[in-house]
Design a protein around this motif. Structure first.
Motif, PDB file in Angstrom:
ATOM      1  N   LYS A   2     -46.995   6.779  13.585  1.00 17.77           N
ATOM      2  CA  LYS A   2     -45.601   6.075  14.142  1.00 17.77           C
ATOM      3  C   LYS A   2     -45.909   6.034  15.684  1.00 17.77           C
ATOM      4  O   LYS A   2     -45.439   5.330  16.284  1.00 17.77           O
ATOM      5  CB  LYS A   2     -44.481   6.936  13.625  1.00 17.77           C
ATOM      6  CG  LYS A   2     -43.254   6.505  13.913  1.00 17.77           C
ATOM      7  CD  LYS A   2     -42.091   7.142  13.561  1.00 17.77           C
ATOM      8  CE  LYS A   2     -40.834   6.582  13.912  1.00 17.77           C
ATOM      9  NZ  LYS A   2     -39.666   7.491  13.504  1.00 17.77           N
ATOM     10  N   LYS A   3     -46.296   7.267  16.166  1.00 21.43           N
ATOM     11  CA  LYS A   3     -46.652   7.339  17.609  1.00 21.43           C
ATOM     12  C   LYS A   3     -47.506   6.415  18.120  1.00 21.43           C
ATOM     13  O   LYS A   3     -47.182   5.851  19.320  1.00 21.43           O
ATOM     14  CB  LYS A   3     -47.132   8.706  18.012  1.00 21.43           C
ATOM     15  CG  LYS A   3     -46.129   9.835  17.659  1.00 21.43           C
ATOM     16  CD  LYS A   3     -46.619  11.322  17.990  1.00 21.43           C
ATOM     17  CE  LYS A   3     -45.802  12.298  18.005  1.00 21.43           C
ATOM     18  NZ  LYS A   3     -46.195  13.841  18.302  1.00 21.43           N
ATOM     19  N   LEU A   4     -48.603   6.172  17.327  1.00 22.76           N
ATOM     20  CA  LEU A   4     -49.423   5.114  17.775  1.00 22.76           C
ATOM     21  C   LEU A   4     -48.899   3.846  18.045  1.00 22.76           C
ATOM     22  O   LEU A   4     -49.219   2.879  18.929  1.00 22.76           O
ATOM     23  CB  LEU A   4     -50.558   5.160  16.748  1.00 22.76           C
ATOM     24  CG  LEU A   4     -51.830   3.944  17.226  1.00 22.76           C
ATOM     25  CD1 LEU A   4     -52.464   4.382  18.393  1.00 22.76           C
ATOM     26  CD2 LEU A   4     -52.720   3.978  16.153  1.00 22.76           C
ATOM     27  N   ARG A   5     -47.962   3.351  17.011  1.00 23.84           N
ATOM     28  CA  ARG A   5     -47.215   2.181  17.102  1.00 23.84           C
ATOM     29  C   ARG A   5     -46.244   2.056  18.218  1.00 23.84           C
ATOM     30  O   ARG A   5     -45.947   1.052  18.779  1.00 23.84           O
ATOM     31  CB  ARG A   5     -46.163   2.114  15.606  1.00 23.84           C
ATOM     32  CG  ARG A   5     -47.252   1.703  14.460  1.00 23.84           C
ATOM     33  CD  ARG A   5     -46.541   1.588  13.096  1.00 23.84           C
ATOM     34  NE  ARG A   5     -45.693   0.375  13.212  1.00 23.84           N
ATOM     35  CZ  ARG A   5     -44.778   0.012  12.450  1.00 23.84           C
ATOM     36  NH1 ARG A   5     -44.532   0.952  11.266  1.00 23.84           N
ATOM     37  NH2 ARG A   5     -43.980  -0.719  12.274  1.00 23.84           N
ATOM     38  N   ILE A   7     -46.729   3.668  20.997  1.00 24.73           N
ATOM     39  CA  ILE A   7     -47.558   3.689  22.227  1.00 24.73           C
ATOM     40  C   ILE A   7     -47.989   1.832  22.585  1.00 24.73           C
ATOM     41  O   ILE A   7     -47.887   1.478  23.314  1.00 24.73           O
ATOM     42  CB  ILE A   7     -48.700   4.409  22.260  1.00 24.73           C
ATOM     43  CG1 ILE A   7     -48.135   5.772  22.435  1.00 24.73           C
ATOM     44  CG2 ILE A   7     -49.849   4.080  23.390  1.00 24.73           C
ATOM     45  CD1 ILE A   7     -49.499   6.989  22.125  1.00 24.73           C
ATOM     46  N   GLU A   8     -48.334   1.456  21.181  1.00 20.96           N
ATOM     47  CA  GLU A   8     -48.745   0.041  21.354  1.00 20.96           C
ATOM     48  C   GLU A   8     -47.681  -0.846  21.710  1.00 20.96           C
ATOM     49  O   GLU A   8     -47.961  -1.919  22.255  1.00 20.96           O
ATOM     50  CB  GLU A   8     -49.329  -0.490  19.895  1.00 20.96           C
ATOM     51  CG  GLU A   8     -49.827  -1.874  19.782  1.00 20.96           C
ATOM     52  CD  GLU A   8     -50.239  -2.188  18.328  1.00 20.96           C
ATOM     53  OE1 GLU A   8     -50.641  -3.119  18.089  1.00 20.96           O
ATOM     54  OE2 GLU A   8     -50.050  -1.317  17.531  1.00 20.96           O
ATOM     55  N   GLU A   9     -46.282  -0.660  21.202  1.00 20.66           N
ATOM     56  CA  GLU A   9     -45.217  -1.387  21.602  1.00 20.66           C
ATOM     57  C   GLU A   9     -45.020  -1.277  23.245  1.00 20.66           C
ATOM     58  O   GLU A   9     -44.813  -2.285  23.939  1.00 20.66           O
ATOM     59  CB  GLU A   9     -44.125  -0.888  20.744  1.00 20.66           C
ATOM     60  CG  GLU A   9     -42.835  -1.823  20.871  1.00 20.66           C
ATOM     61  CD  GLU A   9     -41.664  -1.296  20.388  1.00 20.66           C
ATOM     62  OE1 GLU A   9     -40.499  -2.005  20.295  1.00 20.66           O
ATOM     63  OE2 GLU A   9     -41.749  -0.530  19.442  1.00 20.66           O
ATOM     64  N   LYS A  10     -45.072  -0.206  23.690  1.00 19.51           N
ATOM     65  CA  LYS A  10     -44.696   0.095  25.000  1.00 19.51           C
ATOM     66  C   LYS A  10     -45.765  -0.700  25.830  1.00 19.51           C
ATOM     67  O   LYS A  10     -45.584  -1.163  27.113  1.00 19.51           O
ATOM     68  CB  LYS A  10     -44.438   1.629  25.180  1.00 19.51           C
ATOM     69  CG  LYS A  10     -43.388   2.102  24.854  1.00 19.51           C
ATOM     70  CD  LYS A  10     -43.448   3.753  25.138  1.00 19.51           C
ATOM     71  CE  LYS A  10     -42.150   4.171  24.573  1.00 19.51           C
ATOM     72  NZ  LYS A  10     -42.106   5.805  24.939  1.00 19.51           N
ATOM     73  N   PHE A  11     -47.068  -0.652  25.412  1.00 15.07           N
ATOM     74  CA  PHE A  11     -48.215  -1.026  25.857  1.00 15.07           C
ATOM     75  C   PHE A  11     -47.929  -2.630  26.381  1.00 15.07           C
ATOM     76  O   PHE A  11     -48.213  -3.111  27.302  1.00 15.07           O
ATOM     77  CB  PHE A  11     -49.540  -0.889  25.441  1.00 15.07           C
ATOM     78  CG  PHE A  11     -50.684  -1.548  25.867  1.00 15.07           C
ATOM     79  CD1 PHE A  11     -51.362  -1.142  27.429  1.00 15.07           C
ATOM     80  CD2 PHE A  11     -51.027  -2.720  25.507  1.00 15.07           C
ATOM     81  CE1 PHE A  11     -52.195  -1.993  27.752  1.00 15.07           C
ATOM     82  CE2 PHE A  11     -52.186  -3.382  25.894  1.00 15.07           C
ATOM     83  CZ  PHE A  11     -52.798  -2.865  27.170  1.00 15.07           C
ATOM     84  N   PHE A  12     -47.716  -3.211  25.288  1.00 13.89           N
ATOM     85  CA  PHE A  12     -47.622  -4.665  25.228  1.00 13.89           C
ATOM     86  C   PHE A  12     -46.265  -5.092  26.066  1.00 13.89           C
ATOM     87  O   PHE A  12     -46.184  -6.256  26.768  1.00 13.89           O
ATOM     88  CB  PHE A  12     -47.471  -5.257  23.847  1.00 13.89           C
ATOM     89  CG  PHE A  12     -48.775  -5.417  23.267  1.00 13.89           C
ATOM     90  CD1 PHE A  12     -49.589  -6.274  23.656  1.00 13.89           C
ATOM     91  CD2 PHE A  12     -49.487  -4.543  22.244  1.00 13.89           C
ATOM     92  CE1 PHE A  12     -51.216  -6.482  23.163  1.00 13.89           C
ATOM     93  CE2 PHE A  12     -50.622  -4.657  21.822  1.00 13.89           C
ATOM     94  CZ  PHE A  12     -51.385  -5.493  22.164  1.00 13.89           C
ATOM     95  N   ARG A  13     -45.157  -4.320  26.140  1.00 15.54           N
ATOM     96  CA  ARG A  13     -44.160  -4.593  26.532  1.00 15.54           C
ATOM     97  C   ARG A  13     -44.421  -4.538  28.123  1.00 15.54           C
ATOM     98  O   ARG A  13     -43.868  -5.345  29.009  1.00 15.54           O
ATOM     99  CB  ARG A  13     -42.920  -3.660  26.159  1.00 15.54           C
ATOM    100  CG  ARG A  13     -42.115  -3.866  25.093  1.00 15.54           C
ATOM    101  CD  ARG A  13     -40.955  -2.985  25.070  1.00 15.54           C
ATOM    102  NE  ARG A  13     -40.158  -3.356  23.683  1.00 15.54           N
ATOM    103  CZ  ARG A  13     -38.996  -2.701  23.395  1.00 15.54           C
ATOM    104  NH1 ARG A  13     -38.506  -1.473  24.128  1.00 15.54           N
ATOM    105  NH2 ARG A  13     -38.426  -3.099  22.314  1.00 15.54           N
ATOM    106  N   ALA A  14     -45.180  -3.464  28.587  1.00 14.46           N
ATOM    107  CA  ALA A  14     -45.365  -3.338  29.833  1.00 14.46           C
ATOM    108  C   ALA A  14     -46.381  -4.351  30.449  1.00 14.46           C
ATOM    109  O   ALA A  14     -46.423  -5.131  31.457  1.00 14.46           O
ATOM    110  CB  ALA A  14     -46.220  -1.954  30.238  1.00 14.46           C
ATOM    111  N   LEU A  15     -47.289  -4.851  29.431  1.00 12.25           N
ATOM    112  CA  LEU A  15     -48.034  -6.267  29.905  1.00 12.25           C
ATOM    113  C   LEU A  15     -47.250  -7.308  30.099  1.00 12.25           C
ATOM    114  O   LEU A  15     -47.628  -8.136  30.725  1.00 12.25           O
ATOM    115  CB  LEU A  15     -49.191  -6.324  28.633  1.00 12.25           C
ATOM    116  CG  LEU A  15     -50.273  -7.351  28.931  1.00 12.25           C
ATOM    117  CD1 LEU A  15     -51.026  -7.125  30.195  1.00 12.25           C
ATOM    118  CD2 LEU A  15     -51.225  -7.404  27.678  1.00 12.25           C
ATOM    119  N   MET A  16     -46.479  -7.635  29.074  1.00 15.87           N
ATOM    120  CA  MET A  16     -45.650  -8.887  29.248  1.00 15.87           C
ATOM    121  C   MET A  16     -44.645  -8.848  30.355  1.00 15.87           C
ATOM    122  O   MET A  16     -44.451  -9.801  31.291  1.00 15.87           O
ATOM    123  CB  MET A  16     -44.668  -9.015  28.009  1.00 15.87           C
ATOM    124  CG  MET A  16     -45.422  -9.240  26.660  1.00 15.87           C
ATOM    125  SD  MET A  16     -44.380  -9.633  25.350  1.00 15.87           S
ATOM    126  CE  MET A  16     -43.776  -7.919  25.139  1.00 15.87           C
TER     127      MET A  16
END
Length: 285
Positions: A2-5, A7-16
């Motif tokens: 769940k933590k990995l998901r 982190i992944e969501e926050k990463f792609f939000r920041a990238l967008m």
């Protein structure tokens, strides 16, 4: 997991977020640089007069010939592309609608033609001119730009017509209408605001291109009075002014870019307004 998901969501939000802001910043920098260098040199004299003697050495005159020439070229080529492109788009979405492989092949071909650099269309138009013995002229430029924007026009119309529910086609045919009647009386009326948007987008592409007309329209300081005469365009005017070693003439190039940017901005706003109108008039099934 769940933590990995998370982190992944926050990463792609920041990238967008970063990508979106980067695009906005680049756009603002381009507009700012054009306005900063162009507005001081922009005047009513420049917009309302043709080049006088010594214009390219910093003397009096303006770019009215290039403004009128660009409008002639863009209106003529957009009109021809619309006449050719509309039947093709209707054919794909009304008559060939059940032949998915054929439609996909046509779309792939159009995408390929869309991706060809405009300078290649200019070279092709120049080759045809030599073969037919045609000199650089407004007519040659209109034909070349028409070939260049036809794929854009057809694909834009195709995307509009694809949004029309298949139920409208089936209902029209079940009531006894032919495919031609359905295409020109039902689909055309249903999608007309969106088709106008496609035309405006193609117009903006036509008026802003320099490479496709570099070898075909020629250049002149006069406003053309016939299709057989060479004509100036704003992109070519900017190109020739920027090539000058005189600083004042270079600043005029930025002023010409301001005029071209304003014209394209107006076209973009009109396209957006018609797009909203299309959504309001859409029939839902």
């Amino acid at each position: 997991m769940k933590k990995l998901r998370i982190i992944e969501e926050k990463f792609f939000r920041a990238l967008m977020f970063i990508s979106t802001n980067l695009i906005v910043i680049i756009l603002l920098l381009i507009i700012f640089s054009i306005l900063y260098k162009g507005l001081p040199s922009l005047s009513w004299e420049m917009i309302s007069q043709t080049p006088k003697g010594g214009f390219y050495f910093g003397k009096e005159g303006g770019i009215l010939n290039a403004i009128i020439g660009s409008l002639y070229l863009a209106i003529g080529s957009t009109f021809l592309a619309f006449i050719v492109g509309l039947p093709v788009a209707l054919l794909m979405n009304v008559i060939l609608v059940k032949h998915k492989k054929l439609i996909n092949a046509i779309r792939f071909l159009l995408d390929l033609l869309w991706g060809i650099p405009s300078i290649v269309y200019g070279a092709f138009g120049f080759t045809i001119m030599i073969y037919l013995g045609i000199q650089t002229s407004l007519l040659a430029g209109i034909i070349t730009v028409t070939l260049f924007i036809i794929p854009i026009m057809v694909r834009a119309m195709d995307e509009v017509l694809k949004t029309i529910n298949i139920g409208l086609l089936e209902t029209s045919l079940s009531l006894g209408s032919t495919h031609s009647e359905t295409a020109f009386r039902v689909f055309l009326r249903q999608a007309s605001p969106g088709l106008v948007t496609a035309g405006l987008l193609s117009f903006g592409r036509a008026i802003g291109d320099a490479a496709s007309v570099l070898f075909t329209t020629g250049y002149t300081d006069h406003i053309p009075t016939s299709l057989s005469q060479p004509t100036a365009t704003l992109p070519l005017a900017i190109f020739f002014q920027l090539s000058s070693p005189i600083e004042e003439v270079k600043n005029r190039a930025y002023a010409s870019a301001v005029v071209l940017t304003v014209i394209i901005l107006i076209i973009s706003v009109l396209a957006r307004l018609y797009s909203k109108k299309y959504q309001k008039h859409k029939i839902n099934f």
